[in-house]
Motif scaffolding. Sequence first.
Motif, PDB file in Angstrom:
ATOM      1  N   UNK A  16      40.050 -23.743  38.473  1.00  0.00           N
ATOM      2  CA  UNK A  16      39.844 -24.142  37.081  1.00  0.00           C
ATOM      3  C   UNK A  16      40.160 -25.613  36.856  1.00  0.00           C
ATOM      4  N   UNK A  17      41.235 -26.081  37.486  1.00  0.00           N
ATOM      5  CA  UNK A  17      41.587 -27.501  37.384  1.00  0.00           C
ATOM      6  C   UNK A  17      40.507 -28.380  37.997  1.00  0.00           C
ATOM      7  N   UNK A  18      39.973 -27.966  39.130  1.00  0.00           N
ATOM      8  CA  UNK A  18      38.906 -28.729  39.779  1.00  0.00           C
ATOM      9  C   UNK A  18      37.688 -28.809  38.865  1.00  0.00           C
ATOM     10  N   UNK A  19      37.319 -27.689  38.271  1.00  0.00           N
ATOM     11  CA  UNK A  19      36.172 -27.671  37.358  1.00  0.00           C
ATOM     12  C   UNK A  19      36.406 -28.594  36.169  1.00  0.00           C
ATOM     13  N   UNK A  20      37.610 -28.526  35.587  1.00  0.00           N
ATOM     14  CA  UNK A  20      37.930 -29.383  34.444  1.00  0.00           C
ATOM     15  C   UNK A  20      37.894 -30.858  34.838  1.00  0.00           C
ATOM     16  N   UNK A  21      38.424 -31.177  36.012  1.00  0.00           N
ATOM     17  CA  UNK A  21      38.400 -32.562  36.471  1.00  0.00           C
ATOM     18  C   UNK A  21      36.978 -33.039  36.734  1.00  0.00           C
ATOM     19  N   UNK A  22      36.163 -32.190  37.339  1.00  0.00           N
ATOM     20  CA  UNK A  22      34.757 -32.547  37.578  1.00  0.00           C
ATOM     21  C   UNK A  22      34.062 -32.859  36.256  1.00  0.00           C
ATOM     22  N   UNK A  23      34.295 -32.039  35.239  1.00  0.00           N
ATOM     23  CA  UNK A  23      33.695 -32.271  33.917  1.00  0.00           C
ATOM     24  C   UNK A  23      34.183 -33.591  33.319  1.00  0.00           C
ATOM     25  N   UNK A  24      35.479 -33.847  33.452  1.00  0.00           N
ATOM     26  CA  UNK A  24      36.062 -35.081  32.922  1.00  0.00           C
ATOM     27  C   UNK A  24      35.448 -36.307  33.584  1.00  0.00           C
ATOM     28  N   UNK A  25      35.353 -36.272  34.902  1.00  0.00           N
ATOM     29  CA  UNK A  25      34.787 -37.418  35.621  1.00  0.00           C
ATOM     30  C   UNK A  25      33.291 -37.574  35.325  1.00  0.00           C
ATOM     31  N   UNK A  26      32.588 -36.480  35.210  1.00  0.00           N
ATOM     32  CA  UNK A  26      31.161 -36.561  34.874  1.00  0.00           C
ATOM     33  C   UNK A  26      30.975 -37.240  33.512  1.00  0.00           C
ATOM     34  N   UNK A  27      31.803 -36.867  32.546  1.00  0.00           N
ATOM     35  CA  UNK A  27      31.728 -37.481  31.218  1.00  0.00           C
ATOM     36  C   UNK A  27      32.075 -38.972  31.292  1.00  0.00           C
ATOM     37  N   UNK A  28      33.061 -39.320  32.109  1.00  0.00           N
ATOM     38  CA  UNK A  28      33.435 -40.730  32.255  1.00  0.00           C
ATOM     39  C   UNK A  28      32.294 -41.537  32.866  1.00  0.00           C
ATOM     40  N   UNK A  29      31.637 -40.979  33.889  1.00  0.00           N
ATOM     41  CA  UNK A  29      30.495 -41.672  34.489  1.00  0.00           C
ATOM     42  C   UNK A  29      29.375 -41.845  33.464  1.00  0.00           C
ATOM     43  N   UNK A  30      29.147 -40.829  32.638  1.00  0.00           N
ATOM     44  CA  UNK A  30      28.123 -40.938  31.602  1.00  0.00           C
ATOM     45  C   UNK A  30      28.465 -42.036  30.595  1.00  0.00           C
ATOM     46  N   UNK A  31      29.739 -42.120  30.207  1.00  0.00           N
ATOM     47  CA  UNK A  31      30.158 -43.164  29.261  1.00  0.00           C
ATOM     48  C   UNK A  31      29.954 -44.551  29.852  1.00  0.00           C
TER      49      UNK A  31
END
Length: 81
Positions: A16-31
Amino acid sequence: MSRDEQRQAMRSVREGLITALEDLYRAAFDRISDQDLGEGAIARLTQLLLRSREAAITPLLEEIEAPLITRAPEPPAASAP
């Protein structure tokens, strides 16, 4: 909770932590890609994020993939003379 249930719960938490981190980093790359920055600045930020992502996620993945370590066998009981 049995030992196996605890292991499974810990694995679920890590995943779950890995999934949350992946989502966080994906959003950061999009920003970053949405910003009007020069190519050099985007490249530096992207490289920093990639290094940060690797440092955050790799230990969690390694723990999930680590082989199960069990206790050493108990020595045989000493027989009474």
